[in-house]
Design a protein around this motif. Sequence first.
Motif, PDB file in Angstrom:
ATOM      1  N   ASP A 150      24.754  48.603  26.852  1.00  0.00           N
ATOM      2  CA  ASP A 150      25.153  47.465  27.684  1.00  0.00           C
ATOM      3  C   ASP A 150      24.338  46.213  27.366  1.00  0.00           C
ATOM      4  N   GLY A 151      24.153  45.978  26.071  1.00  0.00           N
ATOM      5  CA  GLY A 151      23.455  44.785  25.636  1.00  0.00           C
ATOM      6  C   GLY A 151      21.941  44.860  25.712  1.00  0.00           C
ATOM      7  N   GLN A 152      21.404  46.017  26.129  1.00  0.00           N
ATOM      8  CA  GLN A 152      19.959  46.186  26.232  1.00  0.00           C
ATOM      9  C   GLN A 152      19.533  47.390  25.382  1.00  0.00           C
ATOM     10  N   TYR A 153      18.359  47.272  24.772  1.00  0.00           N
ATOM     11  CA  TYR A 153      17.870  48.380  23.958  1.00  0.00           C
ATOM     12  C   TYR A 153      17.126  49.406  24.816  1.00  0.00           C
ATOM     13  N   VAL A 154      17.400  50.672  24.527  1.00  0.00           N
ATOM     14  CA  VAL A 154      16.648  51.785  25.104  1.00  0.00           C
ATOM     15  C   VAL A 154      16.163  52.641  23.944  1.00  0.00           C
ATOM     16  N   VAL A 155      15.154  53.458  24.210  1.00  0.00           N
ATOM     17  CA  VAL A 155      14.655  54.385  23.191  1.00  0.00           C
ATOM     18  C   VAL A 155      14.877  55.801  23.697  1.00  0.00           C
ATOM     19  N   ARG A 156      15.617  56.584  22.926  1.00  0.00           N
ATOM     20  CA  ARG A 156      15.882  57.987  23.265  1.00  0.00           C
ATOM     21  C   ARG A 156      14.817  58.861  22.601  1.00  0.00           C
ATOM     22  N   PHE A 157      14.147  59.671  23.412  1.00  0.00           N
ATOM     23  CA  PHE A 157      13.125  60.588  22.920  1.00  0.00           C
ATOM     24  C   PHE A 157      13.626  62.024  23.047  1.00  0.00           C
ATOM     25  N   PRO A 158      13.320  62.888  22.061  1.00  0.00           N
ATOM     26  CA  PRO A 158      13.645  64.308  22.218  1.00  0.00           C
ATOM     27  C   PRO A 158      12.919  64.862  23.429  1.00  0.00           C
ATOM     28  N   SER A 189      15.019  72.626  29.926  1.00  0.00           N
ATOM     29  CA  SER A 189      15.702  72.743  31.210  1.00  0.00           C
ATOM     30  C   SER A 189      16.079  71.380  31.792  1.00  0.00           C
ATOM     31  N   ALA A 190      15.593  70.307  31.172  1.00  0.00           N
ATOM     32  CA  ALA A 190      15.879  68.969  31.699  1.00  0.00           C
ATOM     33  C   ALA A 190      17.372  68.669  31.573  1.00  0.00           C
ATOM     34  N   ASP A 191      17.936  68.092  32.634  1.00  0.00           N
ATOM     35  CA  ASP A 191      19.372  67.815  32.647  1.00  0.00           C
ATOM     36  C   ASP A 191      19.737  66.583  31.823  1.00  0.00           C
ATOM     37  N   GLU A 192      18.873  65.578  31.845  1.00  0.00           N
ATOM     38  CA  GLU A 192      19.188  64.314  31.204  1.00  0.00           C
ATOM     39  C   GLU A 192      18.239  64.057  30.033  1.00  0.00           C
ATOM     40  N   PRO A 193      18.731  63.384  28.994  1.00  0.00           N
ATOM     41  CA  PRO A 193      17.819  62.993  27.907  1.00  0.00           C
ATOM     42  C   PRO A 193      16.803  61.987  28.420  1.00  0.00           C
ATOM     43  N   LEU A 194      15.676  61.930  27.749  1.00  0.00           N
ATOM     44  CA  LEU A 194      14.636  60.985  28.135  1.00  0.00           C
ATOM     45  C   LEU A 194      14.882  59.657  27.429  1.00  0.00           C
ATOM     46  N   GLU A 195      15.213  58.632  28.199  1.00  0.00           N
ATOM     47  CA  GLU A 195      15.445  57.304  27.656  1.00  0.00           C
ATOM     48  C   GLU A 195      14.572  56.306  28.405  1.00  0.00           C
ATOM     49  N   VAL A 196      13.930  55.419  27.650  1.00  0.00           N
ATOM     50  CA  VAL A 196      13.058  54.404  28.231  1.00  0.00           C
ATOM     51  C   VAL A 196      13.522  53.043  27.732  1.00  0.00           C
ATOM     52  N   ALA A 197      13.694  52.104  28.650  1.00  0.00           N
ATOM     53  CA  ALA A 197      14.090  50.746  28.255  1.00  0.00           C
ATOM     54  C   ALA A 197      13.022  50.142  27.350  1.00  0.00           C
ATOM     55  N   SER A 198      13.461  49.446  26.321  1.00  0.00           N
ATOM     56  CA  SER A 198      12.523  48.893  25.341  1.00  0.00           C
ATOM     57  C   SER A 198      11.511  47.966  26.001  1.00  0.00           C
ATOM     58  N   VAL A 199      11.941  47.229  27.017  1.00  0.00           N
ATOM     59  CA  VAL A 199      11.033  46.278  27.663  1.00  0.00           C
ATOM     60  C   VAL A 199       9.927  46.977  28.440  1.00  0.00           C
ATOM     61  N   ARG A 200      10.073  48.272  28.682  1.00  0.00           N
ATOM     62  CA  ARG A 200       9.060  49.021  29.431  1.00  0.00           C
ATOM     63  C   ARG A 200       8.080  49.757  28.522  1.00  0.00           C
ATOM     64  N   LEU A 201       8.298  49.687  27.218  1.00  0.00           N
ATOM     65  CA  LEU A 201       7.384  50.326  26.277  1.00  0.00           C
ATOM     66  C   LEU A 201       6.329  49.309  25.838  1.00  0.00           C
ATOM     67  N   ASP A 202       5.116  49.514  26.279  1.00  0.00           N
ATOM     68  CA  ASP A 202       4.067  48.544  25.999  1.00  0.00           C
ATOM     69  C   ASP A 202       3.488  48.670  24.594  1.00  0.00           C
ATOM     70  N   SER A 203       3.227  49.899  24.159  1.00  0.00           N
ATOM     71  CA  SER A 203       2.520  50.115  22.887  1.00  0.00           C
ATOM     72  C   SER A 203       3.369  50.992  21.983  1.00  0.00           C
ATOM     73  N   HIS A 204       3.912  50.393  20.925  1.00  0.00           N
ATOM     74  CA  HIS A 204       4.783  51.137  20.023  1.00  0.00           C
ATOM     75  C   HIS A 204       4.837  50.429  18.680  1.00  0.00           C
ATOM     76  N   VAL A 205       5.261  51.166  17.655  1.00  0.00           N
ATOM     77  CA  VAL A 205       5.417  50.610  16.313  1.00  0.00           C
ATOM     78  C   VAL A 205       6.677  51.188  15.684  1.00  0.00           C
ATOM     79  N   THR A 206       7.161  50.495  14.650  1.00  0.00           N
ATOM     80  CA  THR A 206       8.256  51.038  13.835  1.00  0.00           C
ATOM     81  C   THR A 206       7.711  52.147  12.950  1.00  0.00           C
TER      82      THR A 206
END
Length: 624
Positions: free
Chosen positions: A520-528, A533-550
């Motif tokens: 929906d026009g916003q980036y999220v990051v999908r993590f394995p 047993s988790a029902d939903e995949p783990l997704e974090v909005a890009s704007v909420r990730l403080d420390s990350h690299v390519t």
Amino acid sequence: MTSVHLPAELLALAPFVDAGVVGPTEVQVVITLARASGETDPAVLLGAALATRAPLHGSVCVDLRHIAATVVPSLDEPVEDAIPPTDPATGPEPGVGDVAALPWPDPDDWVRSLGASVLVTGRDEELAPLVLEGSLLYLARFAALERYVAEDLRSRAARADIGERPVTSEAVAVLDLADGHGNVLDPGQRAAAEAVLTDRLVVMAGGPGTGKTTTVARALAALIEEDHRRGEVRRIGLAAPTGKAAVRMSEAVRAAVAALGEGLRPEVAARLDALEASTLHRLLGRSADGVGFRHGPGNPLPHDVLVVDEVSMVSLALMAHLLAATPPTTTIVLVGDPSQLASVEAGAVLGDVVGLGGAPPPALAPVVSRLAVVHRQAEQSTILPLAAAVRDGDADMVVDLLRSGAADVDWVEPDADGSTRLVPALERAVADRAAAAVVAGQAGDADGALAELLGIKVLCARRRGATGVDGWNDRVEDRLRSRGLIDRSSWYPGRPVMVTRNDYLHRVFNGDVGVALLRDGQYVVRFPREDRSADEPLEVASVRLDSHVTQWAMSIHKSQGSEFDHVVVSLPPPPSRILTRELLYTGITRAKRRLTVVATEAAVRAAVDRPVARASGLAARLDG
């Protein structure tokens, strides 16, 4: 930082600051200590700076007798980059980066000066910022941590309780099972698995393919079989330092269970299959105030058996917290490869316990099991013999194996300066995988993108420079732009994102890798997800990730706990002191099916000939 920024009382440290041996953090600490204590002796202040520096570079302490020969400069641009290549006829050029030529104090005089300083004490009951033991100088906190870990491990080893709970015939039958290929545990694996059933502390060490996880899974199956017969349910915990290592541990245990097929009772197989490994940080939990861990001496972990994998990556401080939180009645099993790189943080606990290059300390010898028989990879594989040659320090054998023309090992020798101009075909291969990941990401196929990321990975010795992580990432993204797949934006679908700092709020941790998707026009990051047993995949909005690299390329340090189908190991040219035996060994052993080494022969030989020099007193404490 350069010496022009030094206050007057620290001008004697100027040569060490300019050479990158003493950095801004150390300078600020020493300024505080000097002004608070009135200490002016340059040798004492240099010692304080180096003791402060040591934990920042992996050592628990500084060995005053050997620091001049082992210290690695830490400038933003590594000092070795400014050094012309060594001429074999004349030796290294003097000047910038010639660390051994710095005005080091005489070791004996240095120890005496420190021993007389108000900043230093060798007696536990005195409060001082530094502790001196022989020629080892510690920050007081790390001396206390080391002392605690040594005393705890010695105590657990002494309470092995061998014979108090004899192995039942049902457990023996499980230990003796053959897998679907007719393979049984070799004698070393058999003894290690039985130790899990009888001892309170087990240290299981071995290289890749020696069946460490297979042995753990068989021991746990035998333990659960005993529980079934006795009507007990012992609480079993599995943990590893990183999320990736935890996932691999869970998968490996399930694979070992599946390999036994109908040999296991269904109830036993089901209970084993339900085990999920967690990271050590998740295991210990976050305290209510956000400072420290939830579990500790006053709130111990609830497990009867706790297995910790990839222990080579566990720092001294984390090991101290883990032991403090684990009751003495718990069976704790420490598993890992001591020849790998040690923790990024201070300490090399597994190597000290196992006794790299020799025997374990006598107090720990009864609980250390060394697995040596290789069971994994195809018989014609060259990767494991190559790793063994690196581990053994046999540079001639390493070069011979790299030049052998083996189907699964390639050697690309760049220019003498380490330039990758001669490897366009390799860069294209990496970019092809990257392109496939981006295309999958554009289609919203996170699983497909993640699978492409695992297909090939460039592992680098350092971050900067043409041979480093940044250089490879830039070249991959340049190729993606040339194909019209991405623009100049930092975010794009299919971008591999690696977290570089623990984020408890969003449940992602240092070393976790996900893939960027557009929602929906916003980036999220999908993590394995670690937890199946988790029902939903783990997704974090890009704007909420403080420390990350390519992460098209990553450092060899960050790769620990991971495996990739095809690994490209990229090394800088010598005389870089970052080139070590453990670094090369760790990079090589991340490869499952194919390995490419991009390095000059001089770089390969320099790495094989230089084992990591981490200062620690743990082995001596364990021996004492």
